[in-house]
Design an enzyme around this catalytic site. Structure first.
Site: not given
Ligand SMILES: Cc1ncc(COP(=O)(O)O)c(C=O)c1O
Length: 389
Positions: A130, A200, A224
């Site tokens: 990510w 994030d 989550k």
């Molecule tokens: C740490 C992290 N950041 C960003 C995301 C992406 O999120 P989204 O699917 O809501 O765009 C995820 C997806 O699991 C994630 O685990």
């Protein structure tokens, strides 16, 4: 752990799933132990509350899904939700909190668009899947992006020491991912950086106490630990907001959403409502993030303790870097890694396959996962190991 494995087809998995019939007082005896990585398990008391008021929210005679986003009930939920986040995270008056759409991925774009201009220096920390998506998105906006620390040298099985990170002169901010959902690593503390730190927190938001004093912007999707997909909470220090100079499309400008109190355009009302219910549960039922952290710690201690004592399962993540939310581990052969997912499902345990880019297993221990589910998992893992040695 290596990249890419073959999984059982959806059809095979669906056929082996037992159908469950729920009574209104459903508990773990009637539900599966759910370890999906997100969306995932929600706290049972929250589900029950939502169930209870589903057709008639707060005496309105309507489901919360049927209420206009401009109606006082929804406006109150949004405002109270933001206030609860401020209280729970000790954000004080220094931060604004907004609820946005587009998931964590939209923030990969909005953060660089708001906090830097084309050609600006921005520094990123690469801790795997990510974090790399965030890097790719920001690079695509024509920024002068540098990876100032990375765990790629050891397949992201650790997190770099943040105190050693050298930022570039003139960098507008540094970006990092606090909990790495795919590889199972987590930063526990954030030092004072020379530039604003943007984090994030999608997979550990609202799972523990966080010292935010060294952070300037935190974003986290809800699906989550804090609700449903569709809503992303963004916490921004007011002084960072005041420094935005870019001319941006209104929808992508954080200032729009702060000024319009997360109601610039139709927000995902039901998702925000579920997040609000979870925030109430954390504050009122669990007694706050410090208490919740203890429960979450107990769950991850139980699972890591079992894995470390076993010669059958192996967690590749270095001790100090282990995530309390996503536990990854391998089995002796790729065949066993596939078999265990099917056997788990037959035993009422769901969602233990690793991320689709990884081999091995991953178990997510989000707020909605009760300790009893982890106990059930450990018993199952023990039995599976004994049968397959
Ligand atoms: C740490 C992290 N950041 C960003 C995301 C992406 O999120 P989204 O699917 O809501 O765009 C995820 C997806 O699991 C994630 O685990």
């Amino acid at each position: 752990m290596v990249m890419q494995s073959t999984r059982p087809s959806v059809k095979t998995a669906a056929n082996s799933a037992k159908r469950m019939v729920l009574s209104p007082n459903f508990g773990l005896d009637q539900r599966v132990a759910n370890f999906y990585a997100g969306p995932g398990a929600l706290p049972l008391p929250v589900l029950k509350r939502i169930h209870k008021e589903f057709f008639n929210y707060d005496g309105t005679g309507m489901s919360v899904m049927e209420i206009s986003h401009r109606a006082p009930e929804i406006v109150a939920i949004i405002e109270d939700g933001a206030e609860r986040i401020k209280r729970l995270m000790n954000l004080g008056d220094d931060f604004e909190v907004v609820f946005l759409q587009g998931g964590g991925s939209m923030q990969f774009l909005m953060a660089p668009m708001n906090f830097s201009s084309p050609g600006d220096r921005i520094d990123y920390i690469d801790t795997g899947y990510w974090a790399e998506k965030a890097i790719k998105a920001a690079k695509g906006l024509g920024r002068d992006l540098e990876i100032v620390a990375s765990s790629a040298d050891r397949q992201h099985t650790y997190v770099p020491n943040l105190a050693d990170v050298q930022l570039r002169d003139g960098a507008k901010y540094v970006h990092l991912c606090s909990n790495n959902t795919v590889v199972g690593t987590q930063f526990q503390k954030f030092p004072k950086f020379a530039v604003p730190a943007i984090v994030d927190m999608s997979s550990d938001f609202m799972s523990k106490q966080v010292d935010v004093s060294n952070l300037s912007c935190i974003y986290a999707h809800a699906q989550k630990n804090a609700g449903l997909s569709g809503v992303t909470a963004v916490m921004i220090r007011k002084e960072l907001l005041a420094s935005i100079t870019e001319e941006l499309p209104e929808l992508l400008d954080y200032r729009t959403h702060v000024e319009r109190k997360s109601n610039y355009h139709t927000p995902p009302c039901f998702s925000i409502y579920v997040t609000w219910q979870i925030l109430k549960w954390i504050e009122e039922d669990m007694g706050g993030l410090a208490q919740l952290e203890k429960v979450n710690q107990e769950k991850s201690d139980l699972l890591y303790g079992f894995i470390d004592d076993s010669s059958f399962y192996n967690c590749p993540v270095e001790l100090e870097s282990r995530s309390h939310l996503n536990v990854v581990f391998s089995l002796p052969t790729p065949e066993l890694e596939q078999e265990i997912v099917v056997a788990a499902k037959a035993a009422g345990i769901i969602g233990i396959a690793g991320h689709r880019t990884m081999t091995g297993c991953r178990v997510s221990l989000y707020n909605g996962v009760p300790l009893e589910a982890v106990q059930k998992l450990v018993e199952f893992l023990d039995k599976f190991a004994k049968q397959n040695r």
